[in-house]
Design a protein around this motif. Structure first.
Motif, PDB file in Angstrom:
ATOM      1  N   LEU A 185       0.717  -1.149  -0.070  1.00 42.00           N
ATOM      2  CA  LEU A 185      -0.079   0.161  -0.044  1.00 42.00           C
ATOM      3  C   LEU A 185       1.042   1.208   0.208  1.00 42.00           C
ATOM      4  CD1 LEU A 185      -2.677  -1.037   2.842  1.00 42.00           C
ATOM      5  CD2 LEU A 185      -2.978  -0.918   0.369  1.00 42.00           C
ATOM      6  N   ASP A 186       1.856   1.126   0.634  1.00 40.92           N
ATOM      7  CA  ASP A 186       2.914   2.289   0.774  1.00 40.92           C
ATOM      8  C   ASP A 186       4.246   1.771   1.291  1.00 40.92           C
ATOM      9  OD1 ASP A 186       2.609   1.941   3.474  1.00 40.92           O
ATOM     10  OD2 ASP A 186       1.194   3.702   3.808  1.00 40.92           O
ATOM     11  N   PRO A 187       5.211   2.585   1.535  1.00 42.80           N
ATOM     12  CA  PRO A 187       6.383   1.874   1.877  1.00 42.80           C
ATOM     13  C   PRO A 187       6.466   1.126   3.283  1.00 42.80           C
ATOM     14  CG  PRO A 187       6.815   3.937   1.074  1.00 42.80           C
ATOM     15  CD  PRO A 187       5.358   3.723   1.318  1.00 42.80           C
ATOM     16  N   TRP A 188       5.409   1.102   4.004  1.00 43.86           N
ATOM     17  CA  TRP A 188       5.341   0.549   5.221  1.00 43.86           C
ATOM     18  C   TRP A 188       4.215  -0.484   5.548  1.00 43.86           C
ATOM     19  CZ3 TRP A 188       9.383   2.701   7.227  1.00 43.86           C
ATOM     20  CH2 TRP A 188       9.620   4.148   6.932  1.00 43.86           C
ATOM     21  N   PHE A 189       3.020  -0.506   4.526  1.00 44.27           N
ATOM     22  CA  PHE A 189       2.074  -1.500   5.103  1.00 44.27           C
ATOM     23  C   PHE A 189       1.917  -2.287   3.719  1.00 44.27           C
ATOM     24  CE2 PHE A 189       1.447   1.141   8.558  1.00 44.27           C
ATOM     25  CZ  PHE A 189       1.185   0.540   9.586  1.00 44.27           C
ATOM     26  N   ASN A 190       1.434  -3.745   3.880  1.00 45.57           N
ATOM     27  CA  ASN A 190       0.954  -4.519   2.672  1.00 45.57           C
ATOM     28  C   ASN A 190      -0.249  -4.858   2.993  1.00 45.57           C
ATOM     29  OD1 ASN A 190       3.624  -4.432   1.516  1.00 45.57           O
ATOM     30  ND2 ASN A 190       4.134  -5.720   3.130  1.00 45.57           N
ATOM     31  N   LEU A 191      -1.308  -4.898   2.087  1.00 39.10           N
ATOM     32  CA  LEU A 191      -2.593  -5.525   2.093  1.00 39.10           C
ATOM     33  C   LEU A 191      -2.409  -7.029   1.733  1.00 39.10           C
ATOM     34  CD1 LEU A 191      -5.671  -5.200   2.538  1.00 39.10           C
ATOM     35  CD2 LEU A 191      -5.772  -4.635  -0.048  1.00 39.10           C
ATOM     36  N   GLN A 192      -2.965  -7.852   2.596  1.00 36.28           N
ATOM     37  CA  GLN A 192      -2.895  -9.355   2.071  1.00 36.28           C
ATOM     38  C   GLN A 192      -4.410 -10.083   2.116  1.00 36.28           C
ATOM     39  OE1 GLN A 192      -0.497 -10.458   5.707  1.00 36.28           O
ATOM     40  NE2 GLN A 192       1.416 -10.190   4.707  1.00 36.28           N
TER      41      GLN A 192
END
Length: 330
Positions: A185-192
């Motif tokens: 989603l951004d450099p910090w978080f991932n959508l799984q």
């Protein structure tokens, strides 16, 4: 003779006689005439002296504000010389100038390699976050929490597994496996998103998974997920941990975990609401970054209907565990 004296007196000039009379009158009563003293020389003669008591004496005073300061006055207009655009010849030729010297095919191969090494490079990791033995009043057990990922900066495939069991039993009590697709989603978080399957002695379940994983502000690692089982049961889980470095090799890691259920699931021993929570503290020594044994302690507790189901099965609703384990990755 008398007449001759009268004629001589008449011939004398009148101003001389007046001067003599005046001199006699000015020096009357003085025994000796005083010499005349020249006036003293003034060192400030010709200087304009400031008035006394002026605090700005000797200072340069600024000129009064000019109401036209910063205004362009008539006759001062200046214009920049015209700038010609690029010629038609500058726009001709190949899109990449190096193609003219090294060949289009060779440069295309070089650009693909550059793109791969600076953004399209795939990588992977296997992380065994927890592999531990838990000691509890004559009821020792074991647990693990591991994950594997492979992919690039934006898209990855994840495999996660966790479970637990007791040494005096034949096999693990509860095993969970997840297969997920992850998008940054951004450099910090991932959508799984993906699927989860539970292997257990009792009823098994398969779930659809939607979650988020990443690094929160102040370097907290968080992992939250929502699960929808094939029986229509909705549950959720949230985990967070933080690495506090005491030295370069000694690291203290506090952790928390919460589990929730939207409804009662008697066959799984779950009550609606907050089902369980666990808080832990692990102190690990990083022999090398890939190999770090640890000791720790955790407290876990069931709540609400879940605690009632545990007591009905002859189990405790909560308790402390002393841990000895290993964290490793490669």
């Amino acid at each position: 003779m008398k007449y001759l004296s009268i004629l001589m007196l008449a011939a004398l000039p009148v101003p001389a006689l007046a001067a003599q009379e005046t001199g006699r009158a000015g020096h009357a009563g003085h025994s000796e005439a005083a010499p005349e003293t020249p006036p003293a020389i003034d060192p400030h003669a010709g200087h304009v002296m400031p008035p006394p008591g002026d605090p700005h004496t000797g200072h340069d005073m600024p000129a009064p504000d000019d109401p036209h300061a910063g205004h362009a006055m008539p006759g001062d207009e200046r214009s920049d010389p015209p700038v010609a655009g690029p010629s038609a010849a500058a726009r001709s030729g190949p899109a990449h100038a190096a193609d003219a010297f090294y060949g289009a095919e060779e440069m295309a191969r070089s650009r693909r390699l550059l793109l791969k090494e600076n953004g399209a490079l795939t990588a992977g990791q296997i992380l065994i976050d927890k592999l531990e033995t838990a000691f509890r009043k004559g009821n020792e057990g074991y647990a693990w929490d591991a994950q594997l990922w492979y992919g690039g900066d934006l898209d990855r495939v994840w495999l996660k597994s966790e479970g637990e069991g007791r040494f005096n039993e034949g096999g693990p009590e509860d095993v969970e496996v997840q297969a997920l697709y992850s998008r940054a989603l951004d450099p910090w978080f991932n959508l799984q998103a993906g699927v989860r399957h539970d292997f257990r002695a009792g009823p098994e379940r398969t779930h659809a998974v939607l979650g988020i994983q990443g690094l929160a502000p102040y370097w907290f690692e968080v992992d939250g997920a929502l699960f929808l089982s094939d029986k229509g049961e909705v549950t959720a889980r949230f985990e967070a941990e933080y690495d506090q470095r005491i030295t370069q090799k000694l690291i203290l890691q506090p952790t928390v975990e919460f589990e929730l259920s939207a409804q009662d699931v008697p066959e799984l021993g779950l009550g609606a609401g907050l089902t369980s929570a666990e808080a832990g503290l692990r102190l690990r020594y990083q022999i090398v970054p890939e190999f770090a044994p640890y000791v720790g302690v955790t407290y876990e507790r069931a709540f609400g209907g879940t605690a009632d189901y545990a007591r009905a099965a002859g189990e405790k609703a909560g308790g402390w565990n002393l841990l000895v384990g290993l964290r490793s990755w490669f």
